[in-house]
Enzyme design. Structure first.
Site, PDB file in Angstrom:
ATOM      1  N   CYS A  36     -35.441  -3.778   5.723  1.00  0.00           N
ATOM      2  CA  CYS A  36     -34.269  -4.459   6.328  1.00  0.00           C
ATOM      3  C   CYS A  36     -34.502  -3.933   7.944  1.00  0.00           C
ATOM      4  O   CYS A  36     -33.429  -4.470   8.571  1.00  0.00           O
ATOM      5  CB  CYS A  36     -33.023  -3.792   5.841  1.00  0.00           C
ATOM      6  N   CYS A 104     -25.582  -1.235  12.004  1.00  0.00           N
ATOM      7  CA  CYS A 104     -26.381   0.012  12.404  1.00  0.00           C
ATOM      8  C   CYS A 104     -25.282   0.990  12.575  1.00  0.00           C
ATOM      9  O   CYS A 104     -25.510   2.256  12.038  1.00  0.00           O
ATOM     10  CB  CYS A 104     -26.665  -0.286  13.856  1.00  0.00           C
TER      11      CYS A 104
END
Ligand SMILES: Cc1ncc(COP(=O)(O)O)c(C=O)c1O
Lengths: 126, 405
Positions: A36, A104
């Site tokens: 990812c 994030c």
């Protein structure tokens, strides 16, 4: 494209490094996956339920690095209960992350939670 | 400006000052419409357009009459694919292309699927090369078009266009090639490679943006296309619209200089590219080439720096412009489909950087790039948990990663 705070954490990341994983006062959280494009390792050093130090290592984009760097700053000095309450939206807001980078901050929140869980498990086992 | 190093010439190039100079009279002095047959302004424009057509034709070895002006390679590809499909629909409904094509080929082909066309997307090997036996085996009596690029824009791999052309001709199938990255950089001859349709673009060859051309073969066989833009019947009815005269003059001049300087320039770029690759591999471990080790364009170098995510690397390179196949540079969070088609795992695709060198790249810039890239990769690896694991001998691919998104 990047906020000043992201650039600041990226160029001068706080608390990069590692603690000894096997130390019973240390909790380690590793989240994300290389496929990812982000992996965060966040470690907490705990004394009397208070986080006295924190370190991270991150593979990921600038926003991922900044999110984990910020997370280490924020958790320091907090009790583990307080640290567990840090949310991804607080991190995203502080760093001014655009929508495509919200994941994030999610990862950083997950990393804190995973490190706390690891710490608690370790303590139970000793 | 001079603090910046531009190594993204596969995305676009600056206009060469000589090209710019050739264009300037056609904005405020010779502004006539090339289709105005009855006065000096029109003649002047038409004369210059005719000359530009010749310049473009000689770059690819065709006749000036076979050049159709478009707004760029995206439009050229659309016109070639949609135009041929529509025109030859009675003959068949099957189109062959490959997985690593530019979106400007893939998307019109996908669009045709919704119109009842059948498609084959050829796979590529780990170097990005198609298999010619597979290509030939994919041809059916319904196949009307093969569209395969001459040079891939991400990894610089050169497809064997001569062999592709021979196979296409043998089976009576039209061959379109997207030569956007190839034209002006490597020799291309539409007769030698038996190409029927060829797309090129101004802004990849030091010409202006917004101008491109499509070569459409006129004899053996005579290729016809249904237009996708309707109007005044310009460009033999295949592409209506007042000609972009300054753009066309720029495209012509750009082709002229590329042709003049091709052999010298490609030698220069190969040596700069080799210097860059060798320098980075000498300074850093875990650096992998994406693409074909030999059959590649002089100016493109695509490398994966394991354990360092591409976008964070680009961020650290600051004033050096490159591009990355990392997902973080796109909205989709998917890493480059081109690298994935080569069988490169997502973990390495996220770590890729494309350096594309050009006419104005200097030796000094390459040295600075080696230096800067090395220091940023080292710094980021210092903070990469994956690099630690690799050094400890842990096989990252064997770990069960919890998070998947
Ligand atoms: C291989 C290839 N085809 C097509 C295009 C599109 O070209 P244009 O920008 O002229 O439409 C590009 C450039 O992005 C390219 O690299």
């Amino acid at each position: 494209m990047y906020s000043d705070k992201v650039i600041d954490h990226y160029t001068a990341p706080r608390n990069v490094g590692s603690f000894e994983k096997e130390d019973k006062d240390v909790g380690t959280g590793v989240v994300g996956a290389p496929e990812c494009g982000d992996v965060m390792k966040l470690q907490l050093k705990v004394e009397n339920d208070r986080i006295i130090d924190a370190k991270f290592k991150t593979f990921g984009c600038g926003s991922a690095i900044a999110s984990s760097s910020l997370a280490t700053e924020w958790v320091k000095g907090k009790t583990i209960e307080e640290a567990a309450e840090i949310t991804n939206s607080e991190i995203a807001e502080e760093l001014n992350l655009p929508p495509v980078k919200i994941h994030c901050s999610v990862l950083a929140e997950d990393a804190i939670k995973a490190a706390i869980k690891d710490y608690k498990q370790r303590k139970q086992n000793t | 400006m001079s603090d910046y190093i531009y190594l993204d010439n596969a995305a676009t190039t600056p206009v060469d000052p000589r090209v710019f100079e050739a264009m300037t009279p056609f904005f405020i002095q010779h502004y006539g419409n090339a289709a105005s047959r009855n006065h000096w302004f029109g003649w002047k424009a038409d004369e210059a357009v005719t000359n530009a057509r010749e310049q473009i034709a000689s770059l690819v070895g065709c006749s000036a009459k076979e050049i159709i002006f478009t707004s760029g390679a995206t439009e050229s590809n659309n016109l070639a694919i949609l135009g041929a499909a529509q025109m030859y629909r009675e003959k068949g409904n099957h189109i062959i292309t490959c997985l690593t094509e530019h979106k400007a080929v893939l998307d019109p082909v996908h669009h045709l699927e919704t119109q009842g066309f059948k498609t084959t997307f050829l796979k590529v090997d780990k170097n990005g090369m198609i298999d010619l036996t597979e290509l030939e085996a994919a041809i059916t009596d319904q196949t009307i078009l093969i569209s395969l690029m001459a040079v891939n824009n991400e990894i610089g791999v050169l497809h064997p266009i001569d062999e592709i052309g021979r196979i296409a001709r043998k089976h009576g199938v039209l061959f379109h090639t997207d030569a956007t990255q190839a034209a002006g950089k490597i020799p291309i001859d539409v007769d030698k490679a038996q190409i029927d349709l060829l797309s090129l673009s101004g802004h990849k060859i030091y010409g202006p943006k917004g101008i491109g051309a499509l070569y459409v073969r006129r004899r053996n066989p005579r290729v016809r296309l249904s237009p996708i833009v309707f109007g005044g019947g310009h460009e033999r009815g295949m592409r209506s619209g007042t000609l972009n005269v300054p753009g066309i003059i720029g495209l012509g001049a750009a082709c002229y200089y590329c042709m003049q300087e091709m052999s010298q320039e490609s030698q220069r770029l190969i040596s700069l590219r080799e210097k860059l690759e060798a320098g980075l591999k000498e300074n850093l471990d875990y650096v992998f080439l994406n693409g074909h080790p030999q059959k590649r364009l002089p100016g493109i170098l695509n490398l994966s720096f394991s354990y360092v995510e591409g976008e964070s690397l680009m961020m650290g390179m600051e004033n050096i412009a490159v591009s990355s196949g990392s997902a973080c540079t796109s909205a989709s969070l998917e890493p480059s489909y081109v690298l994935r088609a080569l069988g490169i795992g997502p973990e390495l695709a996220h770590c890729s950087i494309r350096f594309s060198l050009g006419r104005f790249t200097t030796d000094e810039e390459i040295e600075k790039t080696i230096e800067k890239t090395t220091s940023v990769v080292q710094r980021l690896r210092e903070m990469s948990p994956l690099y630690d694991m690799a050094k400890e001998g842990i096989d990252i691919s064997k770990i069960q990663w919890a998070e998947t998104h």
